[in-house]
Write a protein that holds these residues in place. Structure first.
Motif, PDB file in Angstrom:
ATOM      1  N   LEU A 204       4.764  -0.743 -16.542  1.00  0.00           N
ATOM      2  CA  LEU A 204       6.039  -1.055 -17.184  1.00  0.00           C
ATOM      3  C   LEU A 204       5.861  -1.180 -18.694  1.00  0.00           C
ATOM      4  O   LEU A 204       6.719  -0.731 -19.473  1.00  0.00           O
ATOM      5  CB  LEU A 204       6.625  -2.338 -16.607  1.00  0.00           C
ATOM      6  N   ARG A 205       4.743  -1.775 -19.133  1.00  0.00           N
ATOM      7  CA  ARG A 205       4.484  -1.884 -20.574  1.00  0.00           C
ATOM      8  C   ARG A 205       4.315  -0.501 -21.211  1.00  0.00           C
ATOM      9  O   ARG A 205       4.692  -0.282 -22.351  1.00  0.00           O
ATOM     10  CB  ARG A 205       3.234  -2.735 -20.821  1.00  0.00           C
ATOM     11  N   GLN A 206       3.725   0.425 -20.446  1.00  0.00           N
ATOM     12  CA  GLN A 206       3.480   1.765 -20.966  1.00  0.00           C
ATOM     13  C   GLN A 206       4.677   2.698 -20.778  1.00  0.00           C
ATOM     14  O   GLN A 206       4.645   3.846 -21.218  1.00  0.00           O
ATOM     15  CB  GLN A 206       2.264   2.376 -20.267  1.00  0.00           C
ATOM     16  N   GLY A 207       5.718   2.203 -20.122  1.00  0.00           N
ATOM     17  CA  GLY A 207       6.884   3.039 -19.879  1.00  0.00           C
ATOM     18  C   GLY A 207       6.700   4.032 -18.751  1.00  0.00           C
ATOM     19  O   GLY A 207       7.446   5.012 -18.637  1.00  0.00           O
ATOM     20  N   LEU A 208       5.721   3.806 -17.884  1.00  0.00           N
ATOM     21  CA  LEU A 208       5.445   4.701 -16.760  1.00  0.00           C
ATOM     22  C   LEU A 208       6.190   4.227 -15.510  1.00  0.00           C
ATOM     23  O   LEU A 208       6.577   3.053 -15.394  1.00  0.00           O
ATOM     24  CB  LEU A 208       3.943   4.761 -16.479  1.00  0.00           C
ATOM     25  N   THR A 209       6.362   5.121 -14.550  1.00  0.00           N
ATOM     26  CA  THR A 209       7.163   4.786 -13.361  1.00  0.00           C
ATOM     27  C   THR A 209       6.463   5.087 -12.047  1.00  0.00           C
ATOM     28  O   THR A 209       7.051   4.946 -10.983  1.00  0.00           O
ATOM     29  CB  THR A 209       8.490   5.568 -13.391  1.00  0.00           C
ATOM     30  N   GLY A 210       5.209   5.504 -12.106  1.00  0.00           N
ATOM     31  CA  GLY A 210       4.516   5.894 -10.872  1.00  0.00           C
ATOM     32  C   GLY A 210       4.455   4.785  -9.840  1.00  0.00           C
ATOM     33  O   GLY A 210       4.704   5.010  -8.649  1.00  0.00           O
ATOM     34  N   GLU A 211       4.122   3.579 -10.265  1.00  0.00           N
ATOM     35  CA  GLU A 211       4.000   2.467  -9.326  1.00  0.00           C
ATOM     36  C   GLU A 211       5.359   2.056  -8.772  1.00  0.00           C
ATOM     37  O   GLU A 211       5.483   1.697  -7.599  1.00  0.00           O
ATOM     38  CB  GLU A 211       3.319   1.271 -10.012  1.00  0.00           C
ATOM     39  N   VAL A 212       6.389   2.121  -9.598  1.00  0.00           N
ATOM     40  CA  VAL A 212       7.747   1.830  -9.114  1.00  0.00           C
ATOM     41  C   VAL A 212       8.134   2.836  -8.039  1.00  0.00           C
ATOM     42  O   VAL A 212       8.680   2.466  -6.988  1.00  0.00           O
ATOM     43  CB  VAL A 212       8.764   1.861 -10.268  1.00  0.00           C
ATOM     44  N   ARG A 213       7.852   4.094  -8.278  1.00  0.00           N
ATOM     45  CA  ARG A 213       8.139   5.131  -7.276  1.00  0.00           C
ATOM     46  C   ARG A 213       7.403   4.838  -5.971  1.00  0.00           C
ATOM     47  O   ARG A 213       7.967   4.953  -4.888  1.00  0.00           O
ATOM     48  CB  ARG A 213       7.706   6.501  -7.801  1.00  0.00           C
ATOM     49  N   ARG A 214       6.124   4.483  -6.096  1.00  0.00           N
ATOM     50  CA  ARG A 214       5.326   4.226  -4.892  1.00  0.00           C
ATOM     51  C   ARG A 214       5.877   3.048  -4.102  1.00  0.00           C
ATOM     52  O   ARG A 214       6.034   3.115  -2.870  1.00  0.00           O
ATOM     53  CB  ARG A 214       3.866   3.961  -5.271  1.00  0.00           C
ATOM     54  N   LEU A 215       6.192   1.969  -4.801  1.00  0.00           N
ATOM     55  CA  LEU A 215       6.712   0.777  -4.134  1.00  0.00           C
ATOM     56  C   LEU A 215       8.066   1.057  -3.493  1.00  0.00           C
ATOM     57  O   LEU A 215       8.350   0.583  -2.391  1.00  0.00           O
ATOM     58  CB  LEU A 215       6.827  -0.375  -5.132  1.00  0.00           C
ATOM     59  N   ALA A 216       8.895   1.826  -4.175  1.00  0.00           N
ATOM     60  CA  ALA A 216      10.207   2.166  -3.616  1.00  0.00           C
ATOM     61  C   ALA A 216      10.046   3.005  -2.360  1.00  0.00           C
ATOM     62  O   ALA A 216      10.660   2.723  -1.317  1.00  0.00           O
ATOM     63  CB  ALA A 216      11.040   2.910  -4.653  1.00  0.00           C
ATOM     64  N   ALA A 217       9.227   4.058  -2.444  1.00  0.00           N
ATOM     65  CA  ALA A 217       9.035   4.945  -1.289  1.00  0.00           C
ATOM     66  C   ALA A 217       8.445   4.191  -0.107  1.00  0.00           C
ATOM     67  O   ALA A 217       8.848   4.402   1.048  1.00  0.00           O
ATOM     68  CB  ALA A 217       8.126   6.111  -1.688  1.00  0.00           C
ATOM     69  N   GLU A 218       7.486   3.310  -0.373  1.00  0.00           N
ATOM     70  CA  GLU A 218       6.851   2.534   0.694  1.00  0.00           C
ATOM     71  C   GLU A 218       7.863   1.633   1.394  1.00  0.00           C
ATOM     72  O   GLU A 218       7.890   1.542   2.637  1.00  0.00           O
ATOM     73  CB  GLU A 218       5.724   1.693   0.083  1.00  0.00           C
ATOM     74  N   GLN A 219       8.701   0.975   0.622  1.00  0.00           N
ATOM     75  CA  GLN A 219       9.684   0.069   1.218  1.00  0.00           C
ATOM     76  C   GLN A 219      10.751   0.818   2.011  1.00  0.00           C
ATOM     77  O   GLN A 219      11.177   0.371   3.079  1.00  0.00           O
ATOM     78  CB  GLN A 219      10.325  -0.780   0.118  1.00  0.00           C
ATOM     79  N   ILE A 220      11.165   1.970   1.487  1.00  0.00           N
ATOM     80  CA  ILE A 220      12.149   2.778   2.212  1.00  0.00           C
ATOM     81  C   ILE A 220      11.572   3.232   3.537  1.00  0.00           C
ATOM     82  O   ILE A 220      12.215   3.140   4.588  1.00  0.00           O
ATOM     83  CB  ILE A 220      12.578   3.984   1.357  1.00  0.00           C
ATOM     84  N   GLU A 221      10.333   3.725   3.501  1.00  0.00           N
ATOM     85  CA  GLU A 221       9.694   4.219   4.715  1.00  0.00           C
ATOM     86  C   GLU A 221       9.521   3.119   5.749  1.00  0.00           C
ATOM     87  O   GLU A 221       9.602   3.354   6.955  1.00  0.00           O
ATOM     88  CB  GLU A 221       8.337   4.829   4.352  1.00  0.00           C
ATOM     89  N   ASN A 222       9.317   1.899   5.291  1.00  0.00           N
ATOM     90  CA  ASN A 222       9.079   0.793   6.215  1.00  0.00           C
ATOM     91  C   ASN A 222      10.340   0.041   6.619  1.00  0.00           C
ATOM     92  O   ASN A 222      10.261  -0.986   7.280  1.00  0.00           O
ATOM     93  CB  ASN A 222       8.061  -0.187   5.610  1.00  0.00           C
ATOM     94  N   GLY A 223      11.517   0.562   6.228  1.00  0.00           N
ATOM     95  CA  GLY A 223      12.742   0.035   6.800  1.00  0.00           C
ATOM     96  C   GLY A 223      13.637  -0.795   5.910  1.00  0.00           C
ATOM     97  O   GLY A 223      14.585  -1.421   6.404  1.00  0.00           O
ATOM     98  N   ALA A 224      13.400  -0.823   4.596  1.00  0.00           N
ATOM     99  CA  ALA A 224      14.294  -1.565   3.702  1.00  0.00           C
ATOM    100  C   ALA A 224      15.683  -0.934   3.697  1.00  0.00           C
ATOM    101  O   ALA A 224      15.827   0.277   3.822  1.00  0.00           O
ATOM    102  CB  ALA A 224      13.728  -1.606   2.288  1.00  0.00           C
ATOM    103  N   HIS A 225      16.708  -1.769   3.568  1.00  0.00           N
ATOM    104  CA  HIS A 225      18.088  -1.288   3.479  1.00  0.00           C
ATOM    105  C   HIS A 225      18.617  -1.338   2.043  1.00  0.00           C
ATOM    106  O   HIS A 225      19.539  -0.611   1.684  1.00  0.00           O
ATOM    107  CB  HIS A 225      18.995  -2.151   4.365  1.00  0.00           C
ATOM    108  N   VAL A 226      18.023  -2.237   1.247  1.00  0.00           N
ATOM    109  CA  VAL A 226      18.405  -2.439  -0.153  1.00  0.00           C
ATOM    110  C   VAL A 226      17.109  -2.675  -0.921  1.00  0.00           C
ATOM    111  O   VAL A 226      16.161  -3.259  -0.383  1.00  0.00           O
ATOM    112  CB  VAL A 226      19.341  -3.660  -0.309  1.00  0.00           C
ATOM    113  N   LEU A 227      17.048  -2.226  -2.179  1.00  0.00           N
ATOM    114  CA  LEU A 227      15.876  -2.478  -3.007  1.00  0.00           C
ATOM    115  C   LEU A 227      16.211  -3.469  -4.111  1.00  0.00           C
ATOM    116  O   LEU A 227      17.162  -3.257  -4.869  1.00  0.00           O
ATOM    117  CB  LEU A 227      15.366  -1.181  -3.637  1.00  0.00           C
ATOM    118  N   ASP A 228      15.447  -4.556  -4.170  1.00  0.00           N
ATOM    119  CA  ASP A 228      15.596  -5.516  -5.264  1.00  0.00           C
ATOM    120  C   ASP A 228      14.826  -4.990  -6.467  1.00  0.00           C
ATOM    121  O   ASP A 228      13.694  -4.513  -6.333  1.00  0.00           O
ATOM    122  CB  ASP A 228      15.031  -6.876  -4.842  1.00  0.00           C
TER     123      ASP A 228
END
Length: 806
Positions: free
Chosen positions: A340-364
């Motif tokens: 986040l400090r570097q303005g990168l989004t790779g980890e955000v993408r990974r966390l989002a994809a992981e949560q979606i795959e595991n059944g999240a209905h909404v992302l905080d």
């Protein structure tokens, strides 16, 4: 007579309001030549416009639209008229008022700018709002009674126009989207999602126009009706267009068109008119058929719903407990903080994809941390996640400024976390949440802190809700947080929270939510405490939980509780969660990543992760992986799979574009090696000339096709829009193009495609022709001598590949 919102709602509940029909084709009948600016021509020929609008008023129209469909600065700039935006809108509104003669209302007409907003395009949201505000200014000066935003293909652009009107005046505003045969807009929004998003934002009527005939539009209206808290509107085309003796005609006459009037009213329409192919004769038929008919009441059952740009998540009693994925939060996550400090989004993408795959209905989404601009980062992540995730978002910040910026650009109905009885939040955040139509989490605490007993918390809930009612909130628009405190310091803490949940669910009548991690703080093996508490809360009526969906125990217990509390119809969710096609148990994925490098490159394109694609392709190059292998075994198979998902309506335009950009970024890394090795480009670098034909200024679809073709190795010469046949043929000769791609979105300009093909044959040009656009089809392609028709960008790639091999 300008109509206020209350009067608009009252009137549309008593009678069916008839709208007008087509304007562009009627202007052409009165001498408007192809290729000119319709708005300027109407100003210079006011009698022609007045004649059309007087005819609609005489046929029974209660509302006529100003001739300002393309009168925003971006469209007018194409004719060198951008500086006259306010003046032209004012004059066109005045002409319409004169034509109306007090017999009907005049609606200021706003339509698409022709550009995509970020992340699909390059236009900033605020720029788009300001473009519409300028147009609204002129229409207000011209004396319109109300506004209509029509033929919108992108929910975000519709939001920008709606916000522009609402921030400029108090007049009623209706919003009409265009849906294709899949019942989705171009950018993937379904009718229910569009309705909920727009009515929450403050639209006074919502519906659809153009793209389809009455039959399909009836289905779309029927989908909206159960969720409509406001009147519905419809303006269907006169059937389907076809070419007869060189002119475009529609296959449905006025009499047949009129037979659908009663069906539309029974389906829930309160405002009814016609779009492409209709005329005053069609409106006269509607007027005759609607005589004596009353609109259906605006009366839907209470429901709670969040939306993204492409999906709706319904919440509440009788539905499975919704999981709000908590992982996009820098607290305790070193890698996420650094990115986040570097303005990168790779980890955000990974966390989002992981949560979606595991059944999240909404992302905080929470980005509160030192060392970054929280507002800028939040807006950036909203653009990213709405493009890739598809799930509604819960916007989590302690800053009212950050939340307001986030709500403004969020292309759906968000959940705000949170609003309490604290003075700063009640006074500053509640009005903002209401302005953008957001649901909010009601936190039962005040400036005095968190009450320990459930009775005091419930009292705060009632007090905050009374204030929320002043801003139009209903109980179904809020979610009460039971406020879980740690049991290690207070043994009664969990029970007090459970009492709040039960009171909200059984007595007060609203949705509830809890964050689980706090209850077990300070205890060993915390997962067991969290999961047991979740089961107890579900029994008390819990609606949502903020949790880590990667926790196998927690998600399994949630699924089981949904079955036992009769929230999971026929146990389908439970069965799907625990079994694969073979019926064997499927555990949740672990953190270990044993994918090959080739698979990782493939997945980066599939998920539209441009940053990761570049990093992985460069890694492959350093490891001496053959350049041709990277392209042929990783990049091309991935984008092909994206195309399949797009065709299956599992991916929509945002995902398609993101994946295409990821592939292009990866290909750019490897292209020098391909050239150095003499392997050339994929698709042999076949040259294609693309153009929107003369008289047509729509090029969104053509631009997307060009992007996709480039990513498949075709060499694209994009000539833009409103291009004459002679220029297209000249460019094809100059470039040696083997394929010419023609686009048209208007029934009045599709005939220009035939002229291009005729001229090419006359000059003995050896090339193939492919056509596309909302108004054409395969039959039309055969009729004019084209070699093929493509319905969308991926279909265009497949067609171009076939034509290149001939």
């Amino acid at each position: 007579m300008r109509m206020d919102r209350g009067l608009f709602c009252e009137n549309t509940s008593r009678k069916v309001f008839l709208l007008d029909g087509a304007t562009g084709t009627e202007l052409q009948k009165r001498g408007m030549p192809a290729g000119v600016c319709p708005e300027l021509w109407a100003i210079e020929n006011p009698k022609a416009l007045m004649g059309i609008q007087e005819a609609y008023a005489g046929a029974g129209s209660d509302i006529i639209y100003t001739c300002t469909f393309g009168a925003n600065r971006i469209k007018l700039d194409e004719f060198g008229l951008g500086d006259r935006t306010v003046e032209m809108n004012k004059r066109l509104a005045q002409i319409s008022r004169q034509a109306a003669g007090g017999k009907c209302l005049v609606a200021g007409d706003l339509a698409s700018t022709g550009r995509f907003l970020r992340p699909l395009g390059d236009m900033a949201f605020e720029e788009c709002v300001n473009v519409y505000k300028e147009q609204v200014k002129g229409l207000l000066e011209g004396g319109v009674d109300m506004f209509v935003i029509e033929t919108m293909l992108d929910i975000q652009e519709a939001r920008a126009a709606l916000i522009a009107v609402k921030e400029s005046c108090e007049l009623p505003v209706c919003v009409s989207m265009s849906f294709d045969e899949s019942k989705r807009t171009l950018t993937g929004t379904d009718p229910v999602t569009a309705l909920i998003t727009l009515q929450s934002l403050g639209a006074d009527a919502v519906g659809c126009n153009c793209s389809t005939g009455p039959r399909l539009m009836l289905e779309i209206i029927s989908m909206m009706k159960p969720y409509a808290r406001i009147p519905l509107m419809a303006k269907p085309n006169a059937g389907l267009p076809r070419l007869v003796d060189g002119s475009t005609v529609f296959d449905m006459g006025a009499e047949e068109f009129g037979t659908y009037a009663e069906d539309f009213i029974k389906a829930g329409v309160s405002l009814l008119g016609g779009c492409c192919g209709t005329s005053p004769e069609y409106i006269k038929e509607l007027h005759h058929k609607c005589s004596g008919l009353k609109p259906m009441p605006v009366d839907c059952k209470p429901y709670s719903a969040l939306t993204s740009s492409s999906k709706t998540a319904f919440l509440g009693a009788g539905l499975p407990v919704a999981v709000v994925g908590e992982r996009i939060n820098p607290t305790g996550k070193k890698k996420l903080k650094e990115e986040l400090r570097q303005g990168l989004t790779g980890e955000v993408r990974r966390l989002a994809a992981e949560q979606i795959e595991n059944g999240a209905h909404v992302l905080d989404v929470n980005v509160g941390m030192p060392g970054i601009d929280e507002k800028e980062t939040m807006v950036k992540l909203i653009e990213l996640l709405t493009g890739m995730a598809g799930l509604p978002l819960c916007l989590d910040s302690s800053s009212p400024e950050v939340l307001e910026a986030a709500l403004r650009v969020y292309p759906g109905r968000a959940l705000v976390n949170s609003i309490s009885l604290e003075k700063v939040k009640l006074e500053r955040l509640l009005p903002v949440a209401a302005k953008y139509g957001a649901m909010f989490i009601l936190l039962p605490l005040s400036d005095d802190g968190v009450p320990e007993c459930s009775e005091e918390r419930c009292g705060i809930v009632e007090e905050v809700f009374r204030e929320a009612v002043r801003y139009g909130y209903r109980k179904e628009d809020i979610v009460v947080d039971g406020l879980v405190m740690t049991v290690s310091s207070n043994q009664q803490a969990a029970m007090e929270t459970l009492k709040v949940i039960e009171w909200c669910s059984r007595d007060f009548g609203c949705a509830t939510i809890v964050g689980l991690s706090n209850v077990s703080f300070g205890l060993p093996e915390r997962g067991w405490v969290n999961t047991a508490f979740l089961a107890m809360a579900i029994d008390r009526g819990l609606t949502m939980t903020i949790a880590n969906p990667s926790s196998e125990v927690l998600m399994s217990i949630k699924m089981a509780c949904d079955v036992l509390t009769m929230r999971d119809a026929n146990s389908m969710g439970y069965i799907s969660h625990f079994t694969s096609r073979t019926g064997e148990a499927v555990p949740l994925k672990t953190e270990k990543d044993d994918r090959t490098l080739e698979r990782k490159i493939y997945d980066s394109v599939l998920k539209g992760n441009k940053e990761e694609a570049v990093e992985l392709v460069n890694t492959a190059i350093r490891q001496n992986m053959p350049a041709s292998g990277i392209v042929n075994d990783c990049l091309i198979p991935a984008i092909n799979e994206v195309g399949v998902l797009f065709e299956q309506k599992k991916y929509f335009l945002p995902q398609l574009i993101q994946s295409a950009e990821a592939m292009k970024a990866g290909f750019d890394c490897v292209e020098p090696l391909l050239i150095q090795g003499g392997e050339g480009e994929t698709a042999g670098g076949t040259a294609i000339v693309l153009a929107t034909v003369k008289g047509d200024i729509h090029d969104i679809g053509k631009n997307i096709v060009g992007l996709m073709l480039k990513n498949y190795g075709f060499k694209i010469y994009d000539m833009g829009k409103d291009v004459s046949a002679q220029r297209i043929i000249s460019e094809a000769k100059r470039t040696g193009a083997k394929i010419i791609g023609l686009s048209a979105l208007m029934t009045t300009t599709m005939v220009e495609m035939r002229e291009v093909i005729r001229l090419a044959k006359e000059e003995r040009l050896d090339c193939r022709f492919m056509i596309g656009g909302a108004v054409v089809d395969e039959d039309y392609a055969r009729e004019i001598g084209a070699d093929g028709y493509s319905k969308d960008a991926y279909d265009a790639v497949k067609l171009a590949k076939r034509l290149a091999q001939r």
